[in-house]
Scaffold this active site. Structure first.
Site, PDB file in Angstrom:
ATOM      1  N   GLY A  38      10.876 -11.882  -5.773  1.00 31.94           N
ATOM      2  CA  GLY A  38      11.098 -10.649  -6.530  1.00 31.94           C
ATOM      3  C   GLY A  38      11.678 -10.919  -7.906  1.00 31.94           C
ATOM      4  CB  VAL A  68     -17.381 -14.372  -8.649  1.00 33.76           C
ATOM      5  CG1 VAL A  68     -17.970 -13.588  -7.486  1.00 33.76           C
ATOM      6  CG2 VAL A  68     -16.874 -13.432  -9.740  1.00 33.76           C
ATOM      7  CE1 TYR A 117       2.031  -4.012  -8.255  1.00 33.68           C
ATOM      8  CE2 TYR A 117       0.968  -4.773  -6.243  1.00 33.68           C
ATOM      9  CZ  TYR A 117       0.928  -4.065  -7.430  1.00 33.68           C
ATOM     10  OH  TYR A 117      -0.228  -3.422  -7.785  1.00 33.68           O
ATOM     11  CB  SER A 160       2.507 -11.463   1.523  1.00 39.32           C
ATOM     12  OG  SER A 160       2.951 -11.321   0.193  1.00 39.32           O
ATOM     13  CG  PHE A 208      -7.099  -1.846   3.711  1.00 42.44           C
ATOM     14  CD1 PHE A 208      -6.283  -1.199   4.654  1.00 42.44           C
ATOM     15  CD2 PHE A 208      -8.271  -2.416   4.170  1.00 42.44           C
ATOM     16  CE1 PHE A 208      -6.646  -1.118   6.001  1.00 42.44           C
ATOM     17  CE2 PHE A 208      -8.648  -2.327   5.511  1.00 42.44           C
ATOM     18  CZ  PHE A 208      -7.837  -1.677   6.420  1.00 42.44           C
ATOM     19  CE  LYS A 261       3.942  -8.670   6.336  1.00 42.03           C
ATOM     20  NZ  LYS A 261       4.933  -7.731   5.808  1.00 42.03           N
ATOM     21  CE1 TYR A 285       1.725 -11.308   4.957  1.00 36.95           C
ATOM     22  CE2 TYR A 285      -0.634 -10.815   4.918  1.00 36.95           C
ATOM     23  CZ  TYR A 285       0.675 -10.444   4.661  1.00 36.95           C
ATOM     24  OH  TYR A 285       0.935  -9.218   4.104  1.00 36.95           O
ATOM     25  CB  THR A 313      -1.090  -6.686   6.000  1.00 40.50           C
ATOM     26  OG1 THR A 313      -2.309  -7.212   5.472  1.00 40.50           O
ATOM     27  CG2 THR A 313      -0.702  -7.551   7.187  1.00 40.50           C
TER      28      THR A 313
HETATM   29  N1  LIG Z   1       0.449  -6.867  -2.160  1.00 40.52           N
HETATM   30  C1  LIG Z   1      -0.454  -6.544  -1.253  1.00 40.52           C
HETATM   31  O1  LIG Z   1      -1.670  -6.371  -1.560  1.00 40.52           O
HETATM   32  C2  LIG Z   1      -0.049  -6.331   0.191  1.00 40.52           C
HETATM   33  C3  LIG Z   1      -1.055  -5.971   1.129  1.00 40.52           C
HETATM   34  C4  LIG Z   1      -0.681  -5.778   2.448  1.00 40.52           C
HETATM   35  C5  LIG Z   1       0.652  -5.893   2.824  1.00 40.52           C
HETATM   36  N2  LIG Z   1       1.596  -6.264   1.917  1.00 40.52           N
HETATM   37  C6  LIG Z   1       2.988  -6.389   2.356  1.00 40.52           C
HETATM   38  O2  LIG Z   1       3.790  -5.563   1.517  1.00 40.52           O
HETATM   39  C7  LIG Z   1       5.081  -6.140   1.343  1.00 40.52           C
HETATM   40  C8  LIG Z   1       5.402  -6.219  -0.137  1.00 40.52           C
HETATM   41  O3  LIG Z   1       4.394  -6.963  -0.792  1.00 40.52           O
HETATM   42  P1  LIG Z   1       4.551  -7.313  -2.345  1.00 40.52           P
HETATM   43  O4  LIG Z   1       3.193  -7.637  -2.854  1.00 40.52           O
HETATM   44  O5  LIG Z   1       5.374  -6.266  -2.996  1.00 40.52           O
HETATM   45  O6  LIG Z   1       5.380  -8.677  -2.224  1.00 40.52           O
HETATM   46  P2  LIG Z   1       6.469  -9.292  -3.213  1.00 40.52           P
HETATM   47  O7  LIG Z   1       6.478 -10.769  -2.958  1.00 40.52           O
HETATM   48  O8  LIG Z   1       6.250  -8.825  -4.598  1.00 40.52           O
HETATM   49  O9  LIG Z   1       7.820  -8.645  -2.693  1.00 40.52           O
HETATM   50  C9  LIG Z   1       8.518  -9.125  -1.554  1.00 40.52           C
HETATM   51  C10 LIG Z   1      10.003  -8.995  -1.823  1.00 40.52           C
HETATM   52  O10 LIG Z   1      10.728  -9.399  -0.662  1.00 40.52           O
HETATM   53  C11 LIG Z   1      11.774 -10.296  -1.041  1.00 40.52           C
HETATM   54  N3  LIG Z   1      12.037 -11.160   0.124  1.00 40.52           N
HETATM   55  C12 LIG Z   1      11.163 -11.993   0.757  1.00 40.52           C
HETATM   56  N4  LIG Z   1      11.769 -12.596   1.795  1.00 40.52           N
HETATM   57  C13 LIG Z   1      13.057 -12.134   1.830  1.00 40.52           C
HETATM   58  C14 LIG Z   1      14.173 -12.376   2.681  1.00 40.52           C
HETATM   59  N5  LIG Z   1      14.116 -13.233   3.705  1.00 40.52           N
HETATM   60  N6  LIG Z   1      15.335 -11.721   2.429  1.00 40.52           N
HETATM   61  C15 LIG Z   1      15.423 -10.850   1.385  1.00 40.52           C
HETATM   62  N7  LIG Z   1      14.398 -10.579   0.551  1.00 40.52           N
HETATM   63  C16 LIG Z   1      13.223 -11.216   0.770  1.00 40.52           C
HETATM   64  C17 LIG Z   1      11.227 -11.016  -2.261  1.00 40.52           C
HETATM   65  O11 LIG Z   1      12.228 -11.592  -3.085  1.00 40.52           O
HETATM   66  C18 LIG Z   1      10.472  -9.897  -2.977  1.00 40.52           C
HETATM   67  O12 LIG Z   1      11.319  -9.156  -3.838  1.00 40.52           O
HETATM   68  C19 LIG Z   1       5.051  -7.491   2.050  1.00 40.52           C
HETATM   69  O13 LIG Z   1       5.648  -7.318   3.316  1.00 40.52           O
HETATM   70  C20 LIG Z   1       3.569  -7.782   2.201  1.00 40.52           C
HETATM   71  O14 LIG Z   1       3.316  -8.550   3.348  1.00 40.52           O
HETATM   72  C21 LIG Z   1       1.278  -6.477   0.602  1.00 40.52           C
END
Ligand SMILES: NC(=O)c1ccc[n+]([C@@H]2O[C@H](COP(=O)([O-])OP(=O)(O)OC[C@H]3O[C@@H](n4cnc5c(N)ncnc54)[C@H](O)[C@@H]3O)[C@@H](O)[C@H]2O)c1
Length: 325
Positions: A36, A204, A11, A76, A168, A144, A140, A116
């Site tokens: 992904g 909710v 994302y 995550s 956030f 991090k 989790y 995060t």
């Molecule tokens: N979405 C949120 O609100 C949020 C908030 C705080 C932090 N984060 C952090 O941001 C980052 C991205 O979040 P997102 O929502 O885009 O997640 P997501 O799951 O959409 O994307 C994660 C990507 O990493 C790839 N991946 C996971 N493990 C892997 C590995 N071992 N080797 C290769 N590829 C791997 C997945 O295939 C995916 O494409 C994460 O690290 C998450 O912890 C997200």
């Protein structure tokens, strides 16, 4: 700069990749597609398909030098991390150790890590600044924080500047790219999915919190603003060691405010079930973002509720089954 983006099919990584390309950076993506989507990849960008858990693969990817690494790849799901903690330690910490090891040996000049708000746990003071103690309350968040420590130590030893961006609640979409997690645990996509499929329903959890309308307050930040912050972190003057920045909008919105914004954006009635509070949900979590504004010149200009809900709704309406259609 030549940049390796891990998790570029996810994302936030996919939106950031587009911003980097638009700013003239050269991008390569490393992803194993565990969460992904191939449909989120930009055409023509080199893809290294494989897992960070494969140290040999990561070494081979970084054998062709890059200037910087943006590290999004991780699992995550907070709830799953409590049930299967080692899945999270293995992937998030183990994968990051392989990546840091290869990056340090390859002589990268900058490393930006997706951290995060979960590293703070349930702080006493609001808004949460980067000075707040880090006391995660789930595995989790522990993984991090462990990666932040490994990154700080590696950056110091190898002499490259590093940045941890503590997001956030990421939300919103661009016209091409949106939020498609399975299972989806985030409030806004779950709400919008329930409007497209009323049988799904929407709950909710708790309307008796000590907040003005009784529902929990969180800090929502548009994914395009997050992406912008990564570009700024990449391009900012290098500071030695690890720099940490909160990425939030500093205002906070309650669940009821989100529901009202969703009703306004969609024109549909929003009628949730009210269920009891979930254990461990703090009443209010809001980021202080002064440091990112000061040092990076970051302005989260799309992180108002009307824009977030409009953009998310546009994407969900056009992709009712996510990237599958
Ligand atoms: N979405 C949120 O609100 C949020 C908030 C705080 C932090 N984060 C952090 O941001 C980052 C991205 O979040 P997102 O929502 O885009 O997640 P997501 O799951 O959409 O994307 C994660 C990507 O990493 C790839 N991946 C996971 N493990 C892997 C590995 N071992 N080797 C290769 N590829 C791997 C997945 O295939 C995916 O494409 C994460 O690290 C998450 O912890 C997200």
């Amino acid at each position: 700069m030549k940049v390796l983006v891990t998790g570029g099919a996810g994302y936030i990584g996919s939106v950031t990749t587009r911003v980097l390309l638009a700013r003239g950076h050269e991008v390569e993506i490393l992803d194993d597609f565990s969460t992904g989507h191939r449909e989120a990849l930009p055409p023509g960008v080199p893809l290294h398909e494989g897992s960070l858990l494969d140290a040999g693969f990561v070494d081979r990817v970084l054998a062709a030098p890059v200037d910087a690494v943006l590290h999004f790849a991780a699992f995550s799901l907070v709830g799953e991390s409590a049930v299967r903690p080692l899945k999270y330690y293995r992937n998030n910490v183990g994968g990051s150790v392989n990546l840091l090891d290869a990056a340090a040996r390859a002589g990268v000049r900058r490393f930006v890590f997706s951290s995060t708000a979960a590293v703070y746990g349930e702080p006493d003071e609001m808004p949460i600044t980067e000075h707040a103690p880090t006391r995660p309350v789930n595995p989790y968040g522990h993984t991090k924080l462990a990666i932040e420590w490994a990154l700080a130590d590696t950056a110091a030893a190898a002499g490259f500047p590093a940045v941890a961006l503590r997001y956030f609640n990421a939300c919103g979409a661009t016209p091409e790219l949106g939020e498609d997690h399975e299972p989806e645990t985030h409030l806004i996509p779950r709400l919008l999915r329930s409007l497209l499929d009323p049988a799904a329903g929407f709950a909710v959890f708790g309307d008796d919190y000590p907040t003005p309308d009784g529902t929990c307050i969180r800090d929502y930040v548009h994914v395009a603003d997050l992406a912008e912050a990564h570009a700024l972190a990449l391009e900012a003057d290098a500071r030695p060691g690890l720099s940490v920045y909160n990425l939030g909008s500093e205002t906070g919105a309650s669940v009821r405010e989100i529901l009202a914004a969703a009703a306004a954006a969609t024109g549909l009635p929003v009628e949730p079930r009210i269920e009891p509070r979930r254990p461990g949900d703090p009443a209010r979590l809001v980021a202080g973002n002064a440091r990112a504004r000061r040092d990076l010149g970051w302005r989260p200009c799309r992180s108002d509720l009307p824009t977030i809900l409009r953009d998310a709704w546009d994407w969900h309406r056009r992709h009712p089954r996510g990237y599958r259609g």
